[in-house]
Write an enzyme that holds these catalytic residues in place. Structure first.
Site, short mmCIF file in Angstrom:
data_model
loop_
_atom_site.label_atom_id
_atom_site.label_comp_id
_atom_site.label_asym_id
_atom_site.label_seq_id
_atom_site.Cartn_x
_atom_site.Cartn_y
_atom_site.Cartn_z
N GLY A 133 -3.15 8.67 -3.79
CA GLY A 133 -4.42 9.09 -4.40
C GLY A 133 -4.34 10.34 -5.24
N ASP A 189 0.88 -1.18 0.00
CA ASP A 189 0.00 0.00 0.00
C ASP A 189 0.91 1.22 0.00
OD1 ASP A 189 -2.33 1.65 0.32
OD2 ASP A 189 -1.93 1.79 2.46
N SER A 190 0.30 2.40 -0.10
CA SER A 190 1.09 3.63 -0.03
C SER A 190 1.56 3.90 1.41
CB SER A 190 0.23 4.81 -0.48
OG SER A 190 -0.87 4.95 0.39
N CYS A 216 -11.01 2.96 -0.04
CA CYS A 216 -9.62 3.30 0.28
C CYS A 216 -9.31 2.51 1.53
CB CYS A 216 -9.47 4.79 0.53
SG CYS A 216 -7.83 5.24 1.14
N THR A 217 -8.17 1.85 1.53
CA THR A 217 -7.87 0.96 2.66
C THR A 217 -7.55 1.72 3.94
OG1 THR A 217 -5.62 0.74 1.83
CG2 THR A 217 -7.18 -1.01 1.25
N HIS A 218 -7.40 3.04 3.84
CA HIS A 218 -7.24 3.83 5.07
C HIS A 218 -8.57 4.04 5.79
CE1 HIS A 218 -3.37 4.85 3.30
NE2 HIS A 218 -3.03 5.54 4.37
N GLU A 256 -3.10 9.29 8.34
CA GLU A 256 -1.66 9.08 8.53
C GLU A 256 -1.12 9.96 9.67
OE1 GLU A 256 0.76 7.47 5.81
OE2 GLU A 256 -0.98 6.27 5.29
N CYS A 294 -4.35 -1.44 -1.85
CA CYS A 294 -4.50 -0.01 -2.07
C CYS A 294 -5.45 0.16 -3.25
CB CYS A 294 -3.13 0.57 -2.40
SG CYS A 294 -3.19 2.27 -2.96
N ASN A 295 -6.50 0.91 -3.06
CA ASN A 295 -7.45 1.11 -4.15
C ASN A 295 -6.86 1.95 -5.27
OD1 ASN A 295 -10.54 0.37 -3.29
ND2 ASN A 295 -9.22 0.75 -1.53
#
Ligand code: DGL
Length: 262
Positions: A39, A6-7, A180-182, A148, A69-70
């Site tokens: 993104g 992922d990012s 979004c995985t966040h 984050e 990560c989308n």
């Protein structure tokens, strides 16, 4: 090993869901924090980062890649599948399938990064499965930096979430994809603001279930991943203290994040 990237920390929600389903399967996690957020990056850059991340996971012994990560899934999954001869799982199709299955009124909402929303991939996949459904989208570029930073319960975050969700509420969606995985980390803020009756699709859970289906069909792959004596490893391309504590709260234990250049 399962390779997951992922990012940043968002993909850890996917890693956690995978380890809950498969405690005996070790994985290597890579969070590309030096280039986060994904993104707002161009398609070309996302393909390039995703390629580098995949190469790194391959050198670590990954036998299957999960794009957690989308933004990367929506722009780079096709290129990665063409280039690398191993199974590559993205976060999008499992979530679309679940939303199509759950929605009763056919009005589905999607929140995600600009890259994900503008790719149009959710709408295309949904049309293939349930052509009569309508997808209402909202890009939420401020949410990843807030996560984050660890600003999960701040008043400012709640106000921003409310503003982003209002148009989707007005469309009377009955299902919302957290694209979004966040965002699962913000679900306590999202649920009361979209309405408790709206189904929330958390792609981390759907991806883990999809991986289960893949491994049930491919016993050789499953056996090649088994290594109970090996521990999962966590790598990042940049490291800051909020990230360390977020990782801890996602996994409910302290995880050692190793900084590397990819
Ligand atoms: N968590 C990622 C996603 O699912 C990336 C978010 C970002 O870095 O912008 O899109």
């Amino acid at each position: 090993m399962i390779g997951i990237f992922d990012s940043g920390v968002g993909g850890m929600t996917v890693a956690r869901a995978i380890e809950q389903l498969f405690p005996a399967l070790p994985y290597i996690y890579f969070g590309d924090l030096a280039h986060s957020p994904y993104g707002s990056k161009s398609r070309e850059m996302l393909i390039e980062y995703s390629r580098r991340n995949t190469e790194f996971l391959l050198t670590q012994g990954a036998k299957i890649i999960v794009i957690a990560c989308n933004s990367a899934s929506s722009t780079a999954s096709g290129t990665l599948r063409e280039r690398y001869p191993l199974p590559i799982i993205d976060v999008i199709s499992p979530a679309v399938r679940k939303a199509a299955q759950l929605s009763q009124n056919g009005r589905i909402g999607l929140i995600g990064t600009r890259a994900t929303v503008h790719s149009g991939v959710y709408a295309r996949q949904l049309k293939e499965i349930r052509p009569e459904c309508d997808l209402y989208t909202q890009a939420c570029p401020l949410l990843v930096p807030l996560v984050e930073e660890g600003w999960l319960n701040r008043r400012e975050t709640k106000m921003i979430v409310r503003k982003y969700l209002r148009p989707l509420r007005d469309q009377q969606i009955d299902t919302l994809i957290l694209g979004c995985t966040h965002y699962p980390l913000l679900s306590k803020t999202i649920v009361p603001r979209i309405g408790k009756r709206v189904h929330i699709i958390d792609s981390s859970v759907e991806v883990a279930l999809h991986l289960k289906t893949v491994l049930e069909k491919d016993n050789r792959l499953y056996t090649s991943l088994l290594a109970p004596e090996v521990k999962s490893k966590y790598f990042v391309s940049d490291l800051s203290s909020p990230v360390q504590s977020l990782a801890m709260s996602i996994f409910g234990r302290s995880v050692h994040l190793e900084k590397i250049n990819v």
